[in-house]
Design a protein around this motif. Structure first.
Motif, PDB file in Angstrom:
ATOM      1  N   PHE A   1      10.278 -18.050   7.921  1.00 60.64           N
ATOM      2  CA  PHE A   1      10.687 -19.083   8.260  1.00 60.64           C
ATOM      3  C   PHE A   1      10.989 -19.826   9.640  1.00 60.64           C
ATOM      4  O   PHE A   1      11.086 -20.353  10.571  1.00 60.64           O
ATOM      5  N   GLY A   2      12.323 -19.778   9.074  1.00 56.48           N
ATOM      6  CA  GLY A   2      13.480 -19.793  10.124  1.00 56.48           C
ATOM      7  C   GLY A   2      13.241 -19.335  11.128  1.00 56.48           C
ATOM      8  O   GLY A   2      13.904 -19.532  11.857  1.00 56.48           O
TER       9      GLY A   2
ATOM     10  N   VAL B   1      24.654 -27.795   7.033  1.00 54.95           N
ATOM     11  CA  VAL B   1      23.673 -27.084   7.884  1.00 54.95           C
ATOM     12  C   VAL B   1      24.181 -27.358   9.711  1.00 54.95           C
ATOM     13  O   VAL B   1      24.233 -26.719  10.343  1.00 54.95           O
ATOM     14  N   LEU B   2      25.563 -28.409   9.819  1.00 59.77           N
ATOM     15  CA  LEU B   2      26.138 -28.802  10.500  1.00 59.77           C
ATOM     16  C   LEU B   2      27.241 -27.795  11.173  1.00 59.77           C
ATOM     17  O   LEU B   2      27.072 -27.075  12.030  1.00 59.77           O
ATOM     18  N   ILE B   3      27.723 -27.142   9.989  1.00 61.95           N
ATOM     19  CA  ILE B   3      28.703 -26.188  10.005  1.00 61.95           C
ATOM     20  C   ILE B   3      27.812 -24.630  10.488  1.00 61.95           C
ATOM     21  O   ILE B   3      28.717 -24.008  11.339  1.00 61.95           O
ATOM     22  N   VAL B   4      26.839 -24.531  10.591  1.00 55.74           N
ATOM     23  CA  VAL B   4      26.408 -23.217  10.781  1.00 55.74           C
ATOM     24  C   VAL B   4      25.378 -23.189  11.624  1.00 55.74           C
ATOM     25  O   VAL B   4      25.945 -22.913  12.592  1.00 55.74           O
ATOM     26  N   SER B   5      24.902 -24.714  12.554  1.00 61.00           N
ATOM     27  CA  SER B   5      24.266 -24.578  13.660  1.00 61.00           C
ATOM     28  C   SER B   5      25.777 -25.015  14.624  1.00 61.00           C
ATOM     29  O   SER B   5      25.453 -24.120  15.256  1.00 61.00           O
TER      30      SER B   5
ATOM     31  N   THR C   1      20.865 -21.126   9.869  1.00 64.08           N
ATOM     32  CA  THR C   1      20.385 -22.703   9.261  1.00 64.08           C
ATOM     33  C   THR C   1      19.345 -22.925   8.041  1.00 64.08           C
ATOM     34  O   THR C   1      19.516 -23.664   7.462  1.00 64.08           O
ATOM     35  N   SER C   2      18.731 -21.817   8.144  1.00 65.22           N
ATOM     36  CA  SER C   2      17.899 -21.440   7.181  1.00 65.22           C
ATOM     37  C   SER C   2      18.391 -21.505   5.867  1.00 65.22           C
ATOM     38  O   SER C   2      18.413 -21.468   4.471  1.00 65.22           O
ATOM     39  N   TRP C   3      19.526 -20.460   6.067  1.00 67.64           N
ATOM     40  CA  TRP C   3      20.552 -20.423   4.958  1.00 67.64           C
ATOM     41  C   TRP C   3      20.728 -21.484   3.785  1.00 67.64           C
ATOM     42  O   TRP C   3      20.433 -21.585   3.132  1.00 67.64           O
ATOM     43  N   PRO C   4      21.427 -22.293   4.279  1.00 66.57           N
ATOM     44  CA  PRO C   4      22.146 -23.238   3.369  1.00 66.57           C
ATOM     45  C   PRO C   4      20.494 -23.992   3.031  1.00 66.57           C
ATOM     46  O   PRO C   4      20.378 -24.552   1.413  1.00 66.57           O
TER      47      PRO C   4
ATOM     48  N   GLY D   1      12.178 -24.239   5.917  1.00 68.26           N
ATOM     49  CA  GLY D   1      13.154 -23.227   7.109  1.00 68.26           C
ATOM     50  C   GLY D   1      13.578 -23.719   7.920  1.00 68.26           C
ATOM     51  O   GLY D   1      14.759 -23.688   8.543  1.00 68.26           O
ATOM     52  N   PRO D   2      12.549 -24.331   9.009  1.00 68.81           N
ATOM     53  CA  PRO D   2      13.263 -24.450  10.724  1.00 68.81           C
ATOM     54  C   PRO D   2      14.293 -26.282  10.064  1.00 68.81           C
ATOM     55  O   PRO D   2      14.000 -26.563  11.067  1.00 68.81           O
ATOM     56  N   GLN D   3      13.826 -27.335   9.546  1.00 69.74           N
ATOM     57  CA  GLN D   3      14.321 -28.360   9.102  1.00 69.74           C
ATOM     58  C   GLN D   3      15.605 -28.654   9.421  1.00 69.74           C
ATOM     59  O   GLN D   3      15.637 -29.322  10.379  1.00 69.74           O
ATOM     60  N   ALA D   4      16.331 -27.515   9.066  1.00 69.64           N
ATOM     61  CA  ALA D   4      17.737 -27.588   9.503  1.00 69.64           C
ATOM     62  C   ALA D   4      17.962 -27.967  11.410  1.00 69.64           C
ATOM     63  O   ALA D   4      18.919 -29.111  11.918  1.00 69.64           O
ATOM     64  N   ALA D   5      17.196 -26.869  11.798  1.00 66.44           N
ATOM     65  CA  ALA D   5      17.930 -26.471  13.260  1.00 66.44           C
ATOM     66  C   ALA D   5      17.090 -27.776  13.941  1.00 66.44           C
ATOM     67  O   ALA D   5      18.059 -28.735  14.780  1.00 66.44           O
TER      68      ALA D   5
END
Length: 434
Positions: free
Chosen positions: A295-296, A138-142, A154-157, A350-354
Motif C-alpha cells: 500500500f505504501g 520514519v523520518l530517518i528513512v523519509s 517509509t512503509s517499512w518501519p 502503509g502511506p501514513q508515514a510519508a
C-alpha cells in the motif's frame, strides 16, 4: 537547491536498521497489550470480576498512550535540534529496559497494591519511549529516500509495527501452548518480557551503524534549529496537525479494537480459546506486514489520499462484519475477520508515514509528526479497548463497538479528502511556505 543524495546501498541499510529497531520496540509495546488481555487482569487485579479486571488492566495499558505525547514532545524537540539518530538510540534503551523490568515484577499476591503501582510506572516509561520512537524511525528513512518512492521506503518501519505485534503474539502463543495454565500464570508470561535483553543488543547494534539524516544535516547548515519546534509547528502548521490527527483516528481505534479488544471478546464472550485468539492475530499480523509496503508503494503511484481513504472507509464498513464473524466461534471466520480488518488497516498505515512527514518542513518535522501521531493516541488508541469493554458491559452487544469504529472511520475519510496531495514532492518543496 538539490537534495542531499543517498546511495541505494546506504538507503537499504537505513531501511533495514529502522525496520529491525521498530520491530523490537513495538514488540515490547504490544507485548504489554496482549498480556493485559490475557494475564494482567488475574495477576495484578485479582479481586475484580473478569471483565472489570480486564478493564483495570486496559486502564494501565492506556497509560502508555497518555505518556506517548510527552515522549513525542521531548524526543521531537531534541530530534529537531540534535538529530534523529541520537534520539532513536535513547528510545530503544528506555523501552527495552522498562520491558525487562515488567518481566521481573512481583504480582499482587506477593506485594499487594505495590504490584499494579510498579506496573503503571513501567508502562509510563514504555509509552514515553515509544512516543519518541515512531517519529525518528520514519523520518530517518523519509529523509534518506527519494521523493518518487518515499511512500514505499517509509512503509517499512510501519511494517515493523505489524512484525512487532506478530512477534509478541507468537512468543506468548508458544508459551501458552507449551505450558499449563498454572505454569503460564506463574512464570511463563515473564519469559517474553525478559527476552528483550537480547533484542536490545540487536537493536543497538543495527541502529549504531546508520548515518544521520542528510536532509536534517543540510537544513541545519542552512538555517539554525527552531528554539521551540513544537510551538512553531502549532503556530505555522495548525492545518497539517489537524489533518494528521484526523488521519490517525480510524487507524488507531480500528487497530486496537482488532488486536487487543478482540482477544478479550473472543475469550470471555465467544468462549474461544486463548490459543485460537493468538493464532488469528498472528496470521493477521503476518498478512498485514506484507500488505503495508504494497500500500505504501501504491500511494507512490496513485497518491496518498485515495489509498488512505480506501483503508478508512473499509475499516468503517468491516467493523460490523468483524463482530458477526467473531460471534460464530468458527476458526475460519475468526481468522477472516482479523485478516481483512488488518488489511484495511494496512491501507492506512502503509502511506501514513510519508503522508504525515510530507505535511511539515524539516526544521519542525520531528516535533510536528510526533504531535499529530502521538497526540491522537490519547483519545483514540488508548481509550479504544476501554470504551469497547465499557460498551460491551453496558449493552451486552458488540454492535455499539462496531458503530464506534465506523464513526472513527468516517472522521479519517474526511481528513483524507480535505488533505493536500503530497505524493512526489521533494524536501525542498516541502520546506517552502504553505
Amino acid at each position: 537547491m538539490a537534495e542531499p543524495a543517498t546511495s541505494p546501498a546506504a538507503l537499504r541499510k537505513v531501511v533495514v536498521a529502522s525496520l529491525i529497531g521498530t520491530t523490537i520496540e513495538w514488540y515490547d509495546f504490544f507485548l504489554y497489550g496482549t498480556a493485559a488481555a490475557l494475564v494482567f487482569n488475574q495477576l495484578f487485579f485479582p479481586k475484580a470480576d473478569p471483565l472489570t479486571g480486564t478493564l483495570l488492566a486496559f486502564a494501565t495499558y492506556a497509560l502508555g498512550f497518555v505518556a506517548r505525547p510527552l515522549g513525542g514532545f521531548v524526543f521531537g524537540h531534541f530530534g529537531d535540534r540534535l538529530g534523529r539518530k541520537k534520539l532513536l538510540m535513547l528510545s530503544l534503551m528506555l523501552m527495552g529496559g522498562a520491558t525487562v523490568l515488567i518481566g521481573l515484577l512481583p504480582t499482587y499476591g506477593q506485594v499487594g497494591a505495590l504490584a499494579p503501582a510498579l506496573l503503571i510506572v513501567l508502562r509510563l516509561v514504555q509509552g514515553f519511549a515509544v512516543g519518541g520512537e515512531w517519529g525518528g524511525a520514519v523520518l530517518i528513512v523519509s529523509e534518506h529516500g527519494d521523493a518518487r518512492r518515499r511512500g514505499f521506503w517509509t512503509s517499512w518501519p510501519q511494517a515493523g509495527v505489524a512484525l512487532g505485534n506478530l512477534a509478541a503474539a507468537a512468543v506468548l502463543a508458544i508459551m501458552a501452548a507449551t505450558l499449563s495454565e498454572a505454569e503460564f500464570l506463574d512464570w511463563g508470561w515473564r519469559v517474553p518480557f525478559l527476552l528483550s535483553v537480547v533484542l536490545i543488543g540487536v537493536g543497538w547494534y543495527v541502529r549504531s551503524t546508520v548515518e544521520e539524516s542528510p536532509v536534517f544535516r543540510d537544513a541545519q547548515a542552512r538555517q539554525p534549529a527552531a528554539s521551540a519546534p513544537i510551538l512553531e509547528a502549532i503556530r505555522t502548521r495548525p492545518g497539517g496537525l489537524l489533518v494528521g490527527a484526523g488521519l490517525r483516528v480510524a487507524e488507531n481505534i480500528g487497530y486496537y479494537v482488532i488486536t487487543t479488544f478482540s482477544i478479550t471478546y473472543l475469550t470471555t464472550e465467544v468462549g474461544a480459546s486463548r490459543q485460537l485468539a493468538l493464532q488469528a492475530l498472528m496470521i493477521g499480523a503476518a498478512v498485514q506486514a506484507v500488505c503495508i509496503p504494497l500500500f505504501g508503494a501504491l500511494s507512490d503511484r496513485v497518491g496518498r489520499r485515495p489509498v488512505y481513504a480506501l483503508g478508512a472507509a473499509g475499516t468503517a464498513v468491516w467493523a460490523f462484519a468483524f463482530f458477526r464473524l467473531l460471534d460464530t466461534g468458527a476458526t475460519p471466520a475468526i481468522v477472516t475477520a482479523v485478516v481483512v480488518g488488518l488489511v484495511f488497516h494496512a491501507a492506512m498505515y502503509g502511506p501514513q508515514a510519508a503522508f504525515l512527514s510530507e505535511l511539515f518542513p524539516t526544521r519542525i518535522r520531528y516535533s510536528a509528526v510526533s504531535l499529530a501521531y502521538q497526540g491522537t493516541s490519547i483519545f483514540a488508541g488508548s481509550l479504544a479497548p476501554i470504551i469497547a469493554v465499557a460498551l460491551l458491559q453496558a449493552t451486552g452487544s458488540a454492535t455499539p463497538v462496531a458503530i464506534y469504529v465506523a464513526a472513527a472511520g468516517a472522521i479519517s475519510v474526511l481528513a483524507a479528502l480535505v488533505a493536500r496531495e503530497t505524493r512526489g514532492r521533494s524536501h525542498a518543496e516541502l520546506d517552502g511556505p504553505g
